[in-house]
Design a protein around this motif. Structure first.
Motif, PDB file in Angstrom:
ATOM      1  N   UNK B  58       0.854  -1.197   0.000  1.00 55.24           N
ATOM      2  CA  UNK B  58       0.000   0.000   0.000  1.00 55.24           C
ATOM      3  C   UNK B  58       0.893   1.251   0.000  1.00 55.24           C
ATOM      4  N   UNK B  59       1.850   1.279   0.925  1.00 54.07           N
ATOM      5  CA  UNK B  59       2.733   2.450   1.015  1.00 54.07           C
ATOM      6  C   UNK B  59       3.557   2.594  -0.263  1.00 54.07           C
ATOM      7  N   UNK B  60       4.068   1.466  -0.769  1.00 59.23           N
ATOM      8  CA  UNK B  60       4.917   1.519  -1.971  1.00 59.23           C
ATOM      9  C   UNK B  60       4.140   2.057  -3.170  1.00 59.23           C
ATOM     10  N   UNK B  61       2.917   1.545  -3.358  1.00 66.86           N
ATOM     11  CA  UNK B  61       2.120   1.963  -4.525  1.00 66.86           C
ATOM     12  C   UNK B  61       1.752   3.442  -4.440  1.00 66.86           C
ATOM     13  N   UNK B  62       1.343   3.873  -3.256  1.00 63.57           N
ATOM     14  CA  UNK B  62       0.951   5.290  -3.111  1.00 63.57           C
ATOM     15  C   UNK B  62       2.163   6.197  -3.316  1.00 63.57           C
ATOM     16  N   UNK B  63       3.290   5.792  -2.720  1.00 62.74           N
ATOM     17  CA  UNK B  63       4.481   6.627  -2.861  1.00 62.74           C
ATOM     18  C   UNK B  63       5.039   6.586  -4.284  1.00 62.74           C
ATOM     19  N   UNK B  64       4.606   5.564  -5.047  1.00 59.96           N
ATOM     20  CA  UNK B  64       5.012   5.502  -6.465  1.00 59.96           C
ATOM     21  C   UNK B  64       4.010   6.238  -7.350  1.00 59.96           C
ATOM     22  N   UNK B  65       2.975   6.829  -6.756  1.00 58.71           N
ATOM     23  CA  UNK B  65       2.065   7.666  -7.534  1.00 58.71           C
ATOM     24  C   UNK B  65       0.636   7.170  -7.645  1.00 58.71           C
ATOM     25  N   UNK B  66       0.314   6.019  -7.067  1.00 59.97           N
ATOM     26  CA  UNK B  66      -1.064   5.509  -7.158  1.00 59.97           C
ATOM     27  C   UNK B  66      -2.004   6.418  -6.357  1.00 59.97           C
TER      28      UNK B  66
END
Lengths: 465, 148
Positions: B58-66
């Protein structure tokens, strides 16, 4: 059966493949946050390796060499902290496996078979799992296993002045790494009593003085806070609960913990003091992994017991050329097992017994080899083959289980990094460091347990606590 | 090695060699640059990661722009719906910790969205999820009955 390559070389290749796969697994696991991140941040703040070393003097833990290693690796990493700590972990694993294979007497095809069995026992044992799943950020128990195996090697090597010096350095390094480091002294003394001539009596006396001084300082001058969470029968008790129920200091709980620690090596139960089989039975569901662990350990312990009983009789050196080596290894195993259990008196943790676990695998080698070379009748050969096939198969499942534990560990640590952003250090450098580590950890893809078949958690061993 | 020794020796060695073979496959795949099958998962959408308590993803995807407020597809056997926002997925999967994480990572709820989540949480009857959702109640949100 003819083996073209050297038997030892064949076993070494197998060990290398196992370490290679474990190394890959370790690299997939992000750095640990709990009990680890703070140490990495402190290593970043520390002015140097010596400052880190001396910072441990007077503390409850008193593990100066371990803290100095963390600092040294941090400095050497030049920002690649994950790789540096993992590489050191893998190097320690390599050293442990190299010393383990060096301790085996591998000359024939039967020796190769027994060695492969022993390798499975070493890796599949519940005492081994903690050596790969814990990294704070350097596993603190693995160096002790390496140093105990090294001490055993020194003890049985031909005597030379440098062997004495190496034995002394091994002990000092072990004691400055962890309290369990005194097991090196146990290995040296037991090795000497069992006939090893590598370390001279004078050196052994000096080493004993060092141990007495260390224990005196450790137990009287430094603060002690030895109580930790631990299992008791089917329960898991917090330190306050242990004190409340059993009182302070030596108690019925201490006796239970010592016996539970011995049992965890011989029978894979209890786990960290908790009889997980009993707990699962109470919950109404005992997964196959528990039977696999119990059955493999019981069968192996029975094989070891049979060989030990035979060795305790009047076996002549002519009838059994390696009798003295076998007896020595069995004796050292007994000493390390007992001493490790005593070290665990305060709380039970399987990984504290990891040196005993390595010695258990060593005597498992002798036990299997003994069965193989003493078969005289067809019926007996078939019976031994069946027992070994079942036992070895169960251990093989446990070897694969270690990779499964690493997969689940990777998922857990990945999640820990996601939620730690609210607990950043106050100083800009520490903050930068942690955010960098977090970004690196999160960027690593880990396998979500949803993609793992449901049966895997029931068959492969898991991290119980 | 005597003939009688061969059978038990083979029986002791074969399972261990199978385990070594497994390790060799993992190691070999890694050496040749591919992810070993044993270590392969699959890509998750943000809603799937939320439903599967994958905080790291969740954190990775959001921080990647999701977009934490977007609607994403879900595989059929994760939840009963095939599209949901990450917050809806977290609530439906009873993951209060993911609700908190999503809110910290930039998810927002207006009055109607909060009310929808609140009612889903009440519908599944998970007190900790209700508490997590209620902690982010916008001032404008009405506290009417969910049966309406």
């Amino acid at each position: 059966m003819t083996i073209a390559a050297s038997p030892r070389f064949c076993v070494a290749i197998c060990a290398l493949l196992i370490v290679g796969s474990l190394g890959y697994g370790l690299l997939q696991v992000p750095l640990q946050v709990n009990d680890s991140l703070q140490k990495i941040v402190e290593a970043g703040r520390s002015p140097g390796v010596w400052a880190s070393f001396t910072s441990e003097i007077g503390t409850t833990d008193f593990r100066p060499l371990w803290v100095a290693e963390i600092k040294l690796l941090f400095d050497l990493s030049h920002g690649h902290v994950h790789i540096a700590y993992k590489a050191f972990h893998i190097a320690l694993l390599l050293a442990a496996f190299a010393l383990f294979i060096a301790a085996l007497r591998i000359e024939t095809g039967a020796d190769v078979a027994a060695s492969l069995f022993a390798l499975s026992v070493l890796v599949g044992s519940n005492t081994f799992t903690g050596l790969v799943k814990e990294a704070t950020p350097v596993n603190v128990y693995l160096p002790i296993v390496v140093l105990v195996l090294l001490a055993m090697r020194l003890s049985r090597s031909p005597h030379a002045w440098w062997v004495d010096a190496a034995a002394a350095l091994t002990l000092i390094a072990a004691c400055l790494t962890l309290e369990s480091g005194v097991l090196v002294w146990v290995a040296l003394v037991a090795g000497r009593v069992a006939g090893g001539r590598g370390v001279s009596d004078r050196a052994l006396l000096c080493i004993t003085v060092v141990v007495v001084v260390y224990l005196t300082v450790r137990l009287t001058l430094l603060p002690l806070d030895t109580q930790n969470t631990s299992g008791y029968l089917a329960e898991r008790l917090e330190p306050e609960q242990i004190r409340e129920r059993f009182g302070e200091g030596f108690s019925r709980f201490s006796i239970y913990t010592v016996l539970a620690s011995i049992s965890s090596v011989l029978f894979s139960e209890p786990r960290d003091g908790t009889v997980v089989l009993l707990r699962a039975w109470k919950a109404g569901d005992i997964p196959p992994r528990m039977w696999i662990s119990l059955a493999s350990s019981v069968m192996t312990t029975v094989l070891i017991g049979v060989t030990a009983w035979r060795l305790s009789g009047s076996v002549t050196a002519a009838a059994e050329p390696h009798r003295d080596d076998m007896r020595a290894d069995f004796f050292v195993f007994g000493a390390i097992l007992a001493a490790s259990a005593v070290v665990s008196f305060s709380y039970a943790k399987d990984v504290i017994m990891s040196a005993a676990g390595a010695c258990y695998a060593l005597v498992a080698f002798w036990a299997v080899r003994d069965q193989l070379i003493r078969v005289r009748r067809v019926g007996a050969a078939v019976a031994v083959a069946a027992v070994l096939l079942i036992t070895s198969s169960l251990w093989a499942v446990r070897v694969i289980s270690v990779q499964h534990v690493l997969r689940t560990q990777a998922f857990a640590f990945h999640n820990d990094w996601a939620t730690m952003r609210d607990h950043l250090p106050d100083d800009p450098a520490g903050r930068r460091l942690v955010l960098g580590l977090r970004a690196e950890a999160l960027s690593k893809p880990v396998i979500n347990p949803w993609f793992i078949p449901r049966w895997a958690d029931r068959v492969f061993d898991i991290d119980y606590f | 090695m005597g003939r009688l020794t061969t059978l038990p020796a083979v029986c002791a060695a074969i399972p261990a060699l199978v385990a070594v073979g497994f390790c060799a496959a993992v190691f070999g795949a890694a050496v040749f640059g591919s992810t070993p099958t044993f270590w392969q998962g699959g890509p998750l959408t943000l809603a799937e990661a939320a439903a599967l308590r994958d905080q790291g993803e969740v954190a990775r995807l959001i921080e990647a722009g999701a977009d934490p407020n977007g609607e994403y597809a879900l595989r059929p056997d994760i939840l009963a719906v095939n599209r949901a926002t990450p917050l809806e997925a977290a609530v439906a999967a009873r993951r209060p910790e993911i609700v908190n994480l999503l809110m910290r990572e930039g998810a927002t709820v207006d009055g109607p969205a909060w009310r929808h989540l609140h009612c889903v949480a009440i519908d599944i009857g998970a007190a900790d999820v209700i508490q997590a959702v209620d902690a982010y109640r916008p001032e404008t949100a009405s506290a009417g009955s969910c049966t309406q």
